[in-house]
Design a protein around this motif. Sequence first.
Motif, PDB file in Angstrom:
ATOM      1  N   MET A   1      30.983  21.170  58.191  1.00  0.00           N
ATOM      2  CA  MET A   1      29.492  22.038  58.216  1.00  0.00           C
ATOM      3  C   MET A   1      28.635  20.861  58.273  1.00  0.00           C
ATOM      4  O   MET A   1      28.725  19.864  58.287  1.00  0.00           O
ATOM      5  CB  MET A   1      29.906  22.648  56.921  1.00  0.00           C
TER       6      MET A   1
ATOM      7  N   ASP B   1      30.714  25.139  60.444  1.00  0.00           N
ATOM      8  CA  ASP B   1      29.397  26.148  61.359  1.00  0.00           C
ATOM      9  C   ASP B   1      28.609  25.593  61.066  1.00  0.00           C
ATOM     10  O   ASP B   1      28.161  24.043  60.563  1.00  0.00           O
ATOM     11  CB  ASP B   1      29.168  26.431  59.436  1.00  0.00           C
TER      12      ASP B   1
ATOM     13  N   ASP C   1      34.982  33.158  60.929  1.00  0.00           N
ATOM     14  CA  ASP C   1      33.444  32.667  61.246  1.00  0.00           C
ATOM     15  C   ASP C   1      33.862  30.912  61.471  1.00  0.00           C
ATOM     16  O   ASP C   1      32.848  30.369  60.493  1.00  0.00           O
ATOM     17  CB  ASP C   1      33.103  32.993  59.839  1.00  0.00           C
TER      18      ASP C   1
ATOM     19  N   TRP D   1      30.944  28.677  63.811  1.00  0.00           N
ATOM     20  CA  TRP D   1      28.895  29.983  63.817  1.00  0.00           C
ATOM     21  C   TRP D   1      28.645  28.285  64.172  1.00  0.00           C
ATOM     22  O   TRP D   1      28.143  27.469  64.005  1.00  0.00           O
ATOM     23  CB  TRP D   1      28.791  30.329  62.924  1.00  0.00           C
ATOM     24  N   ASN D   2      27.007  29.021  64.790  1.00  0.00           N
ATOM     25  CA  ASN D   2      26.205  28.464  64.970  1.00  0.00           C
ATOM     26  C   ASN D   2      26.055  26.530  65.562  1.00  0.00           C
ATOM     27  O   ASN D   2      25.620  25.472  65.466  1.00  0.00           O
ATOM     28  CB  ASN D   2      24.920  28.497  63.478  1.00  0.00           C
ATOM     29  N   CYS D   3      27.331  26.973  66.463  1.00  0.00           N
ATOM     30  CA  CYS D   3      27.980  25.142  67.072  1.00  0.00           C
ATOM     31  C   CYS D   3      27.207  25.031  68.291  1.00  0.00           C
ATOM     32  O   CYS D   3      26.941  26.264  69.049  1.00  0.00           O
ATOM     33  CB  CYS D   3      29.512  25.163  66.657  1.00  0.00           C
TER      34      CYS D   3
ATOM     35  N   TYR E   1      34.906  29.451  57.454  1.00  0.00           N
ATOM     36  CA  TYR E   1      33.478  29.049  57.844  1.00  0.00           C
ATOM     37  C   TYR E   1      33.772  27.592  58.181  1.00  0.00           C
ATOM     38  O   TYR E   1      32.214  26.917  57.792  1.00  0.00           O
ATOM     39  CB  TYR E   1      33.061  29.165  56.652  1.00  0.00           C
TER      40      TYR E   1
ATOM     41  N   TYR F   1      34.281  25.907  53.957  1.00  0.00           N
ATOM     42  CA  TYR F   1      33.054  25.588  55.213  1.00  0.00           C
ATOM     43  C   TYR F   1      33.344  23.891  55.161  1.00  0.00           C
ATOM     44  O   TYR F   1      32.653  23.175  55.013  1.00  0.00           O
ATOM     45  CB  TYR F   1      31.847  25.732  53.812  1.00  0.00           C
TER      46      TYR F   1
END
Length: 288
Positions: A134, A153, A169, A172-174, A150, A131
């Motif tokens: 993030m 993220d 992962d 993600w969600n960028c 991750y 992470y």
Amino acid sequence: MKEYQDQFFEGERPLFGEHDANIVNTTFGEGESPLKHSSNITMKDSIFKWKYPLWYSKHVTVDRTILETVAHAGIWYTDDITMNDCSIQASKTFRRSSHIKLVNVHLSNAGETLWTCQHVRLEHVQANGKYFGMNSENIYADHLDLIGNYCFDGAKNVEVHHSTLVSKDAFWNCENVAVYDSVINGEYLAWNTKNLTLVNCTIESDQGLCYIDHLTMRNCKLLETDLAFEYCSNIDADITSNIVSVKNPTSGKIHAKSIGDLIMDPSKIDPSQTTITTDTKITKRESA
């Protein structure tokens, strides 16, 4: 300018609110928040051994300094900090901070590091932890070597050069990510991301590059990458290697050296919306 040299401090908040100070060869032992609310600080060849060393600080330059393992959650709510040639052994460093520059920094336990930060510059940084980055924004990285799932993220406005990311992962969600001359290794790359550009990159990813809107790829290799581009829209991809399999892209154009298996299920997508070309014959399945 106050001078602290060859000092040892312990106990809670020993230099709370300190400003306009030069700190050299100094160790901060057991005791929380040694430099909380500090400003205009330069530090060299020093050690933090305990929690929360630089919270709510402003205008800090740190050279050749160590944050030991217990100095976790070390730099939160801080603005304008530069760290050169430092070793950070603690996790959860940098949270809700801005204008961060790290040069030749090693983060050996980078779990949950650089969360919700803004205006971050990373040069020759090594990091190991989950992470990383993030929900942070406006990130520039050159020669970032990262191992940890991750990463980034929920990040926005990310630019990466000459880096190696070993991360499941990743991205993600960028929004608005550009990666140049880099290697990315890890399954499920960049799902649910908008505006992703990859240039001169080598990628290995099981079911990578899916659910993306506006994906641009230039001169990229996809090594052992399968089921790529599922429900990916507005694709403009030039792949110089084989792709193991491509599954149900929504729209755009894909060129590859070859595709082992092309899956286009008309019950799920409109195949006519995506142009796919290769240098060799494609094996095609209409449903999967």
